[in-house]
Design a protein around this motif. Structure first.
Motif, short mmCIF file in Angstrom:
data_model
loop_
_atom_site.label_atom_id
_atom_site.label_comp_id
_atom_site.label_asym_id
_atom_site.label_seq_id
_atom_site.Cartn_x
_atom_site.Cartn_y
_atom_site.Cartn_z
N SER A 1 0.34 6.36 7.53
CA SER A 1 -0.25 5.17 8.12
C SER A 1 -1.49 4.77 7.33
CB SER A 1 -0.55 5.38 9.61
OG SER A 1 -1.34 6.52 9.77
N VAL A 2 -1.82 3.49 7.43
CA VAL A 2 -2.89 2.91 6.63
C VAL A 2 -3.84 2.16 7.57
CG1 VAL A 2 -3.31 1.00 4.99
CG2 VAL A 2 -1.55 2.70 4.50
N ARG A 3 -5.14 2.22 7.27
CA ARG A 3 -6.12 1.57 8.14
C ARG A 3 -6.00 0.05 8.11
NH1 ARG A 3 -9.28 4.56 10.76
NH2 ARG A 3 -9.26 6.74 10.15
N VAL A 4 -6.24 -0.55 9.28
CA VAL A 4 -6.23 -2.01 9.38
C VAL A 4 -7.48 -2.40 10.14
CG1 VAL A 4 -4.98 -4.02 10.24
CG2 VAL A 4 -3.71 -1.95 9.69
N SER A 5 -8.16 -3.46 9.73
CA SER A 5 -9.25 -3.92 10.58
C SER A 5 -8.87 -5.25 11.24
CB SER A 5 -10.55 -4.03 9.81
OG SER A 5 -10.35 -4.73 8.61
N GLY A 6 -9.39 -5.44 12.42
CA GLY A 6 -9.18 -6.68 13.15
C GLY A 6 -7.84 -6.80 13.84
N GLY A 7 -7.10 -5.69 13.93
CA GLY A 7 -5.78 -5.76 14.55
C GLY A 7 -5.74 -5.17 15.94
N HIS A 8 -4.57 -5.26 16.60
CA HIS A 8 -4.46 -4.70 17.95
C HIS A 8 -4.44 -3.18 17.93
CE1 HIS A 8 -0.09 -4.37 17.19
NE2 HIS A 8 0.01 -3.69 18.30
N LEU A 9 -4.24 -2.59 16.73
CA LEU A 9 -4.34 -1.14 16.56
C LEU A 9 -5.14 -0.88 15.29
CD1 LEU A 9 -0.63 -0.15 17.27
CD2 LEU A 9 -2.58 0.46 18.70
N PRO A 10 -5.80 0.29 15.18
CA PRO A 10 -6.61 0.55 13.98
C PRO A 10 -5.80 0.98 12.76
CG PRO A 10 -6.86 2.32 15.58
CD PRO A 10 -5.99 1.29 16.23
N CYS A 11 -4.48 1.24 12.93
CA CYS A 11 -3.65 1.67 11.80
C CYS A 11 -2.31 0.96 11.85
CB CYS A 11 -3.26 3.14 11.89
SG CYS A 11 -4.55 4.28 12.06
N VAL A 12 -1.66 0.90 10.68
CA VAL A 12 -0.29 0.42 10.65
C VAL A 12 0.55 1.50 9.98
CG1 VAL A 12 -0.62 -0.84 8.46
CG2 VAL A 12 1.27 -1.46 9.98
N SER A 13 1.76 1.71 10.51
CA SER A 13 2.65 2.69 9.91
C SER A 13 3.29 2.09 8.66
CB SER A 13 3.72 3.09 10.93
OG SER A 13 4.34 1.94 11.48
N VAL A 14 3.51 2.95 7.65
CA VAL A 14 4.07 2.49 6.37
C VAL A 14 5.10 3.48 5.85
CG1 VAL A 14 1.89 1.34 5.74
CG2 VAL A 14 2.31 3.69 4.98
N LYS A 15 5.91 3.04 4.88
CA LYS A 15 6.84 3.96 4.21
C LYS A 15 7.03 3.55 2.77
CE LYS A 15 11.22 1.56 5.16
NZ LYS A 15 12.52 1.59 5.85
N THR A 16 7.47 4.52 1.94
CA THR A 16 7.82 4.15 0.58
C THR A 16 9.17 3.45 0.66
OG1 THR A 16 8.83 6.33 0.23
CG2 THR A 16 6.57 6.05 -0.53
N GLU A 17 9.30 2.39 -0.13
CA GLU A 17 10.52 1.58 -0.03
C GLU A 17 11.73 2.36 -0.54
OE1 GLU A 17 11.19 -3.18 -0.43
OE2 GLU A 17 10.00 -2.16 -1.94
N THR A 18 11.48 3.21 -1.54
CA THR A 18 12.55 4.08 -2.04
C THR A 18 12.02 5.51 -2.02
OG1 THR A 18 11.69 3.74 -4.26
CG2 THR A 18 13.53 2.34 -3.59
N ASP A 19 12.93 6.47 -2.22
CA ASP A 19 12.44 7.85 -2.22
C ASP A 19 11.65 8.11 -3.51
OD1 ASP A 19 14.61 7.84 -3.91
OD2 ASP A 19 15.85 9.12 -2.66
N ILE A 20 10.71 9.03 -3.41
CA ILE A 20 9.89 9.36 -4.57
C ILE A 20 10.02 10.86 -4.84
CG2 ILE A 20 8.24 7.49 -4.07
CD1 ILE A 20 6.24 9.73 -3.19
N PRO A 21 9.70 11.31 -6.06
CA PRO A 21 9.82 12.74 -6.36
C PRO A 21 9.00 13.57 -5.37
CG PRO A 21 9.40 11.50 -8.37
CD PRO A 21 9.25 10.54 -7.23
N LYS A 22 9.59 14.69 -4.97
CA LYS A 22 8.96 15.54 -3.97
C LYS A 22 7.55 15.95 -4.37
CE LYS A 22 10.61 19.52 -1.77
NZ LYS A 22 11.68 20.51 -1.56
N ASP A 23 7.34 16.21 -5.66
CA ASP A 23 6.02 16.70 -6.06
C ASP A 23 4.97 15.59 -6.12
OD1 ASP A 23 6.78 15.42 -8.37
OD2 ASP A 23 7.06 17.27 -9.54
N LYS A 24 5.37 14.37 -5.78
CA LYS A 24 4.40 13.26 -5.76
C LYS A 24 3.99 12.90 -4.32
CE LYS A 24 4.18 11.94 -10.13
NZ LYS A 24 2.98 12.21 -10.89
N ILE A 25 4.52 13.64 -3.34
CA ILE A 25 4.27 13.26 -1.94
C ILE A 25 2.78 13.27 -1.62
CG2 ILE A 25 4.66 13.89 0.48
CD1 ILE A 25 7.40 14.97 -0.31
#
Ligand SMILES: Cc1cc2nc3c(=O)[nH]c(=O)nc-3n(C[C@H](O)[C@H](O)[C@H](O)COP(=O)(O)OP(=O)(O)OC[C@H]3O[C@@H](n4cnc5c(N)ncnc54)[C@H](O)[C@@H]3O)c2cc1C
Ligand code: SF4
Lengths: 419, 121
Positions: free
Chosen positions: B55-79
Motif C-alpha cells: 500500500s502507498v500513502r495518499v493525502s486528502g483521501g477518505h483513507l490514508p493509504c491506497v492498495s497497489v500491485k505490480t502489474e506483472t510478476d517481478i523476480p522474487k529477489d526484487k520483492i
C-alpha cells in the motif's frame, strides 16, 4: 420506510445478492452497511488471488470488491453507509441507526443476511498471564497495516495458521518486521497450501505444527512469548518450552459467523458452523429470510461467496415476486464420519435446481480416502480424493433428476471412508 | 536425473507438483490439474517470480493509504526492493483503480498500479 428486499451487510455477499435480485427484476432493494464504504472485509485483503473462478483472472481483494461495487452503481441499487442494523424482528421490521437520522425502522418483505464473520477473540483462547499491549487479532493488524498504514510492531510471533495469519506473516515481513515463527495448535495448517508456500516458505518463516503459546511475558507491552509442543489431546508437553523475544503477538485462530441479529429474530443456528440452518434455497427457518457468505459458514474463497449470494438474491427475488415454490418435503442432508456439516442442511426436490451444490468442511486431514454420498443407506457415489483438509472447503453436487428417480428417499448422507 | 517437489500457487487448489529434471535440463511436470501448473513449475525452478501487493500513502483521501500491485510478476529477489521503493511514493486523492503509481519499479520493468478508488475527503 419500506423496501421489498433488505440486504444486511455490503460485503461481497451482500453486493452479489443485491445484483442478482435486481437482475431477477426486483426494483426496490436496499443494502445496509455499517462501514464507511461497500466491499466488506475485502477492502483490507490487498493481496492477490481473488476471482480466479468468477472473473478468470487473479484480482486483489479491493479489485474484486470494486467489480461488484461498480455493478451496484451501474444498476443504481440504493445503499446506506455508516448505518448499523441493531435489531431485526420476526415480522421483518429492521431497526437501524446512523448519525444523520438517528434510530429508525425499515419494513422489508424479504431479508438477505450477509453480515460476514468476526475473528475469534483472545478471550476464547485461554492464554494465561497478563494482558499486555501488543496482542492483536490478525484481522485487526491487517486493517492497521493495509488501510491505515500503521505497523503494530517489529518482532512478531503469530499463533494460528489460518489464511489471515499467513498473509500477515508475509505482509509484516515486507514492511520490515521480523516474523519469528507461526505456531499452530493442530497437527495441520488451517490455511491454504499456496499461502504456506508464498507467505512462509518464500521468506523462510518457520511453521510449527502442534505448538501453542503457553506464556506471554511483559506487563505493559509484550516482551516475548513461550511456545510449547502439544500432545494428541492438545495439552502442552512439559520440557518442550521455547522462548521467543517479540513485541507483537498476532492471533489468527479462526472466524465465527456474526449471527447475534439472526438468533434474536428467531433464526435457527447450526452449532457446528454458528451459521443459520438453511434449505436448498438458502432460506432460514424464518420464511423470506435468506443467508449467504461468511454469515452462513466461513469461506476461504470469495468466489464461492459470490456464487452462493447470487442464489440467495435470486431466491429472495422469487419470494417477493411470489414465484418461489411453497416448501414441500424437506429431505435432511447429513455429514458423517469426518464431514462436519453441510450447507444446505435440507433439500426439497421440487424446489432445487437441476444441480445443487452442497459445501462442507472435513474435521481432519484425510489422505487417499473416499468421499461418499448415500441415499438412505445406499451408496450412490464414491470418489477417491488424494487429500482433504479442514483448511479447504469441499463440495459435492446433487442432481435433481437422480434424486427424483430414487424411490422412498428419506435422507442423504455425505461421509468419508477409507479403503 | 533430479526430482523436485513443489506446490503450485496458481490457484487455491494448490496441486502437488513433481518435476523431473533430466541431465540436459529438460523438465517433466506431473501432478498438475491444469497447464498453468507446468508453466509455474518451470518458471519457479528457472526464474521465480511473484506479483507484489502493498500500500502507498495518499493525502486528502477518505483513507490514508491506497492498495497497489505490480502489474506483472517481478523476480522474487526484487520483492523487498519493490516494497522499499514504494515507501517513497505519496499520492494525492483522488486515486482511480488501475492508475499507475510507479513506473519500472526497482528496475524490474513492471509498473505498479492502484487496486482501489480513493475519493477526496
Ligand atoms: C479479518 C478477516 C480477514 C480476511 N482475510 C481474507 C483473506 O486474506 N483472503 C481471503 O480469501 N479471505 C479472507 N477473509 C474471508 C473473506 O471475508 C470472505 O471471503 C468474504 O469477504 C466474505 O464476504 P461476506 O460478504 O460474507 O462478509 P464480509 O466481507 O465480512 O462483509 C460483511 C459486511 O456486513 C457488514 N455488517 C455486519 N454486521 C452489520 C450490521 N449489524 N449492520 C450493518 N452492516 C453490517 C460489515 O461491515 C461488512 O461490510 C477474511 C475474513 C476476515 C473476517
Ligand atoms: S496446477 Fe492448475 S489447478 Fe493446480 S494449483 Fe496450479 S493453477 Fe491451480
Amino acid at each position: 420506510m419500506k423496501t421489498e428486499i433488505a440486504i444486511i451487510g455490503g460485503g461481497p455477499a451482500g453486493l452479489a445478492a443485491a445484483v442478482a435480485a435486481r437482475e431477477a427484476g426486483v426494483e426496490d432493494i436496499l443494502i445496509i452497511e455499517r462501514d464507511n464504504e461497500l466491499g466488506g472485509i475485502l477492502n483490507q485483503c490487498i493481496h492477490n488471488g481473488f476471482g480466479l473462478h468468477t472473473f478468470k483472472e487473479e484480482l486483489t481483494g479491493p479489485e474484486y470488491a470494486g467489480r461488484y461495487i461498480e455493478k451496484v452503481e451501474e444498476l443504481k441499487i440504493p445503499y446506506m453507509l455508516h448505518t448499523i442494523v441493531v435489531d431485526i424482528a420476526e415480522n421483518k421490521v429492521i431497526t437501524v441507526m446512523n448519525k444523520e437520522q438517528g434510530m429508525f425502522q425499515i419494513e422489508a418483505k424479504a431479508i438477505v443476511l450477509a453480515m460476514g464473520c468476526r475473528e475469534r477473540s483472545r478471550g476464547a483462547l485461554n492464554i494465561p498471564g497478563y494482558r499486555p499491549a501488543g496482542v492483536y487479532s490478525a484481522g485487526t493488524a491487517q486493517r492497521y497495516v493495509n488501510m491505515e498504514g500503521r505497523m503494530p510492531g517489529k518482532k512478531v510471533v503469530i499463533l494460528g495458521s489460518g489464511d489471515i495469519g499467513l498473509i500477515m506473516a508475509r505482509r509484516m515481513t515486507l514492511e520490515g518486521a521480523k516474523v519469528q515463527v507461526v505456531a499452530e495448535l493442530m497437527p495441520y495448517s488451517g490455511g491454504l497450501k499456496r499461502n504456506i508456500v508464498q507467505c512462509l516458505d518464500d521468506y523462510d518463516i518457520p511453521l510449527k505444527l502442534s505448538h501453542t503459546v503457553v506464556d506471554i511475558k511483559g506487563k505493559k507491552r509484550v516482551e516475548g512469548v513461550t511456545l510449547a509442543q502439544v500432545d494428541e489431546n492438545r495439552r502442552p508437553i512439559p520440557g518442550t518450552e521455547e522462548f521467543y523475544e517479540c513485541d507483537t503477538l498476532l492471533l489468527s485462530c479462526g472466524l465465527i459467523p456474526e449471527n447475534e441479529l439472526s438468533s434474536q429474530m428467531g433464526v435457527e443456528l447450526n452449532p457446528v458452523t454458528s451459521g443459520p440452518v438453511v434449505n436448498e434455497s438458502l432460506e432460514t427457518n424464518v420464511e423470506g429470510v435468506f443467508a449467504c457468505g461468511n454469515v452462513l459458514h466461513v469461506h476461504d474463497l470469495v468466489d464461492y461467496v459470490s456464487g452462493e449470494a447470487k442464489m440467495a438474491g435470486e431466491n429472495a427475488a422469487a419470494y417477493v415476486q411470489g414465484t418461489l415454490m411453497q416448501a414441500g418435503k424437506e429431505i435432511p442432508l447429513k455429514g458423517e464420519n469426518g464431514v462436519r456439516y453441510t450447507v444446505p442442511c435440507t433439500v426439497d426436490r421440487d424446489r432445487m435446481a437441476e444441480k445443487q451444490v452442497v459445501r462442507f468442511r472435513v474435521g481432519n486431514v484425510y489422505r487417499d480416502s473416499f468421499l461418499c454420498v448415500y441415499y438412505n443407506d445406499k451408496c450412490i457415489s464414491r470418489v477417491k480424493k488424494k487429500v482433504m483438509a479442514p483448511g479447504e472447503m469441499e463440495q459435492v453436487i446433487l442432481m435433481k433428476s437422480k434424486l427424483e428417480a430414487f424411490d422412498g428417499l428419506e435422507s442423504i448422507t455425505i461421509r468419508i471412508e477409507q479403503e | 536425473m533430479k526430482v523436485k517437489e513443489l506446490v503450485c500457487i496458481g490457484c487455491p487448489l494448490g496441486c502437488n507438483l513433481k518435476v523431473e529434471i533430466s541431465e540436459e535440463g529438460s523438465m517433466e511436470v506431473t501432478g498438475n490439474t491444469c497447464p498453468r501448473g507446468a508453466d509455474y513449475a518451470e518458471k519457479e525452478l528457472t526464474d521465480p517470480r511473484r506479483i507484489v501487493t502493498s500500500s502507498v500513502r495518499v493525502s486528502g483521501g477518505h483513507l490514508p493509504c491506497v492498495s497497489v500491485k505490480t502489474e506483472t510478476d517481478i523476480p522474487k529477489d526484487k520483492i523487498f526492493d519493490c516494497v522499499k521503493a514504494l515507501k517513497n511514493v505519496e499520492l494525492l486523492a483522488p486515486v482511480k483503480i488501475g492508475q499507475i503509481v510507479a513506473e519500472n519499479v526497482a528496475g524490474t520493468g513492471a509498473a505498479v498500479i492502484a487496486t482501489k478508488d480513493i475519493y477526496v475527503q
